[in-house]
Design a protein around this motif. Structure first.
Motif, PDB file in Angstrom:
ATOM      1  N   ASN A 161     -10.990  20.935  -9.026  1.00 54.73           N
ATOM      2  CA  ASN A 161     -10.324  20.909  -7.753  1.00 54.73           C
ATOM      3  C   ASN A 161      -8.810  21.416  -7.899  1.00 54.73           C
ATOM      4  O   ASN A 161      -8.443  21.760  -6.634  1.00 54.73           O
ATOM      5  CB  ASN A 161     -10.505  19.512  -7.089  1.00 54.73           C
ATOM      6  CG  ASN A 161     -11.841  18.807  -6.830  1.00 54.73           C
ATOM      7  OD1 ASN A 161     -12.560  19.677  -6.590  1.00 54.73           O
ATOM      8  ND2 ASN A 161     -11.868  17.627  -6.897  1.00 54.73           N
ATOM      9  N   GLU A 162      -8.311  21.492  -9.049  1.00 59.37           N
ATOM     10  CA  GLU A 162      -7.059  21.916  -9.074  1.00 59.37           C
ATOM     11  C   GLU A 162      -6.893  23.383  -9.072  1.00 59.37           C
ATOM     12  O   GLU A 162      -6.247  24.187  -8.915  1.00 59.37           O
ATOM     13  CB  GLU A 162      -6.259  21.442 -10.348  1.00 59.37           C
ATOM     14  CG  GLU A 162      -6.076  19.867 -10.399  1.00 59.37           C
ATOM     15  CD  GLU A 162      -5.667  19.219  -9.200  1.00 59.37           C
ATOM     16  OE1 GLU A 162      -4.452  19.813  -8.703  1.00 59.37           O
ATOM     17  OE2 GLU A 162      -5.883  18.261  -8.418  1.00 59.37           O
ATOM     18  N   LEU A 203      -7.530  27.325  -8.262  1.00 58.18           N
ATOM     19  CA  LEU A 203      -7.683  28.242  -7.114  1.00 58.18           C
ATOM     20  C   LEU A 203      -8.692  29.199  -7.480  1.00 58.18           C
ATOM     21  O   LEU A 203      -8.962  29.758  -8.560  1.00 58.18           O
ATOM     22  CB  LEU A 203      -6.270  28.911  -6.667  1.00 58.18           C
ATOM     23  CG  LEU A 203      -5.222  27.723  -6.393  1.00 58.18           C
ATOM     24  CD1 LEU A 203      -3.781  28.303  -6.087  1.00 58.18           C
ATOM     25  CD2 LEU A 203      -5.691  26.817  -5.192  1.00 58.18           C
ATOM     26  N   SER A 229      -8.147  27.346  -2.342  1.00 57.28           N
ATOM     27  CA  SER A 229      -8.752  26.278  -2.761  1.00 57.28           C
ATOM     28  C   SER A 229     -10.083  26.186  -2.782  1.00 57.28           C
ATOM     29  O   SER A 229     -10.702  27.005  -2.003  1.00 57.28           O
ATOM     30  CB  SER A 229      -8.101  24.933  -1.933  1.00 57.28           C
ATOM     31  OG  SER A 229      -8.735  24.963  -0.744  1.00 57.28           O
ATOM     32  N   GLN A 230     -10.574  25.607  -3.599  1.00 55.02           N
ATOM     33  CA  GLN A 230     -12.220  25.612  -3.820  1.00 55.02           C
ATOM     34  C   GLN A 230     -12.740  25.032  -2.473  1.00 55.02           C
ATOM     35  O   GLN A 230     -13.750  25.508  -1.928  1.00 55.02           O
ATOM     36  CB  GLN A 230     -12.677  24.595  -5.048  1.00 55.02           C
ATOM     37  CG  GLN A 230     -12.022  25.174  -6.287  1.00 55.02           C
ATOM     38  CD  GLN A 230     -12.856  26.415  -6.869  1.00 55.02           C
ATOM     39  OE1 GLN A 230     -14.000  26.405  -6.578  1.00 55.02           O
ATOM     40  NE2 GLN A 230     -12.043  27.468  -7.438  1.00 55.02           N
ATOM     41  N   ASP A 255     -11.866  25.248   0.488  1.00 57.90           N
ATOM     42  CA  ASP A 255     -11.748  26.096   1.707  1.00 57.90           C
ATOM     43  C   ASP A 255     -13.199  27.232   1.661  1.00 57.90           C
ATOM     44  O   ASP A 255     -13.348  27.823   2.684  1.00 57.90           O
ATOM     45  CB  ASP A 255     -10.490  26.992   1.542  1.00 57.90           C
ATOM     46  CG  ASP A 255      -9.432  26.558   2.251  1.00 57.90           C
ATOM     47  OD1 ASP A 255      -9.400  25.503   2.569  1.00 57.90           O
ATOM     48  OD2 ASP A 255      -8.443  27.197   1.843  1.00 57.90           O
TER      49      ASP A 255
END
Length: 347
Positions: free
Chosen positions: A207-208, A210, A234-235, A237
């Motif tokens: 999750n961290e 991009l 971000s993932q 999005d």
């Protein structure tokens, strides 16, 4: 480029595209590599020209192409003949592949029987679009931490029908790069409805990290340069295409054609009939009984002087967008439906 029995298998030998895909794949000597729909082996050639994986498995549904691959690569590749989406041999590879690279079929037509089989195997997926099924299928073949590099249409990023695929990717993978470019970069292919993209992902959530979206390419030779525009998102999005800057560049129906609403009589019982009467003209109302066609005339609307005067002057009636009457076009009912009920109409 080749279209095999409606399979929409388009093969590219673009040096720039292949070079970028191979670089992103980053094959190591210990890797077990898989390529679906290998065609004539252009991608495999590109991989083997820079790396020697421990095993390279090619899958091909077309028997002559599979025979060609066996002859061409002999002991350098294992060739599986069959449907990648359904093959038991491919089933046996689940969780055992380090790297996947490919150019899966786009928009391949499936028989109704085949669609039902695919629905059973991919119950939540949009089975009418083949490339999205290939993405889902090949991700299941990867080991944790394995990598997939595909060239596919960019429609999975924004069409609602591919929401499940976006959710699938978000839940299981980390998308590191998306390269967006016009379909004309692919020799012999030019989509009107979408562009192409190269997607580079790793199996496993992060999750961290991009996602890098590369765009702004003017020529195919730009793919090997660093002159493109890079946007980091971000993932999460990826689940909401309306948040993405590149989504704004997707053409809407209104940009391609005039979209208007039709006539409103204000009193349908008085002016609309199911049988032709004197002074009436055919009316396209509601949806056709068959997809994309309206069939025989099922409604008629009064079109005499008295009726026209009423449409133009009554407060409940709307004689709107009159320049579109009696013209060729596409009609679509305004009643909400899970399926598009658009139909062709003329005169």
């Amino acid at each position: 480029m080749s279209n095999l029995d409606g399979r929409c298998a388009y093969y590219t030998e673009s040096e720039e595209i292949l070079s970028l895909m191979v670089r992103l794949l980053d094959v190591k000597p210990e890797d077990r590599v898989f390529e679906p729909s290998a065609g004539e082996g252009a991608i495999a050639d590109a991989v083997l020209s820079v790396a020697q994986p421990s095993e390279f498995i090619l899958s091909e549904i077309d028997e002559p192409s599979a025979a060609l691959l066996r002859s061409k690569f002999q002991d350098r590749c294992t060739v599986l003949y069959g449907d990648t989406l359904l093959s038991p041999q491919v089933d046996a590879l689940k969780g055992k592949i380090d790297k996947v690279i490919g150019n899966p079929p786009y928009g391949a037509w499936q028989t109704p029987e085949k669609r039902q089989i695919l629905r059973n195997k991919f119950p939540d997926s949009y089975v009418k679009e083949s490339y999205s099924l290939f993405i889902e299928r090949c991700i299941t073949l990867l080991k944790p931490g394995g990598r997939l590099v595909f060239i596919v249409p960019d429609t999975f990023l924004y069409l609602n029908r591919h929401r499940h695929l976006r959710e699938f990717l978000f839940a299981r993978c980390c998308i590191e790069d998306v390269y967006l470019f016009p379909s004309k970069f692919f020799p012999g292919l030019k989509f009107v409805y979408s562009g192409l993209c190269i997607i580079n992902l790793k199996k496993g959530r992060n999750n961290e990290m991009l996602c890098r979206v590369h765009s702004g390419f003017k020529e195919v030779t730009d793919l090997g340069c660093s002159s493109e525009s890079v946007t980091q998102i971000s993932q999460s999005d990826l689940l909401f295409p309306e948040k993405l800057s590149f989504y704004a560049n997707v053409p809407t129906l209104g940009e391609e054609a005039s979209v208007v609403t039709g006539i409103c009589t204000g009193d349908n019982k008085r002016f609309i009939f199911s049988e032709p009467e004197e002074g009436c003209v055919p009316l396209a109302k509601g949806a056709g009984s068959k997809p994309y066609s309206y069939g025989i005339d099922r409604f008629w609307i009064r079109w005499d002087e008295e009726a026209l005067h009423y449409y133009k002057t009554d407060k409940k009636a709307r004689f709107q967008n009159r320049t579109f009457y009696f013209r060729e076009g596409i009609g679509m009912p305004m009643v909400k439906s899970k399926k598009v009920r658009a139909f062709y109409m003329k005169d």
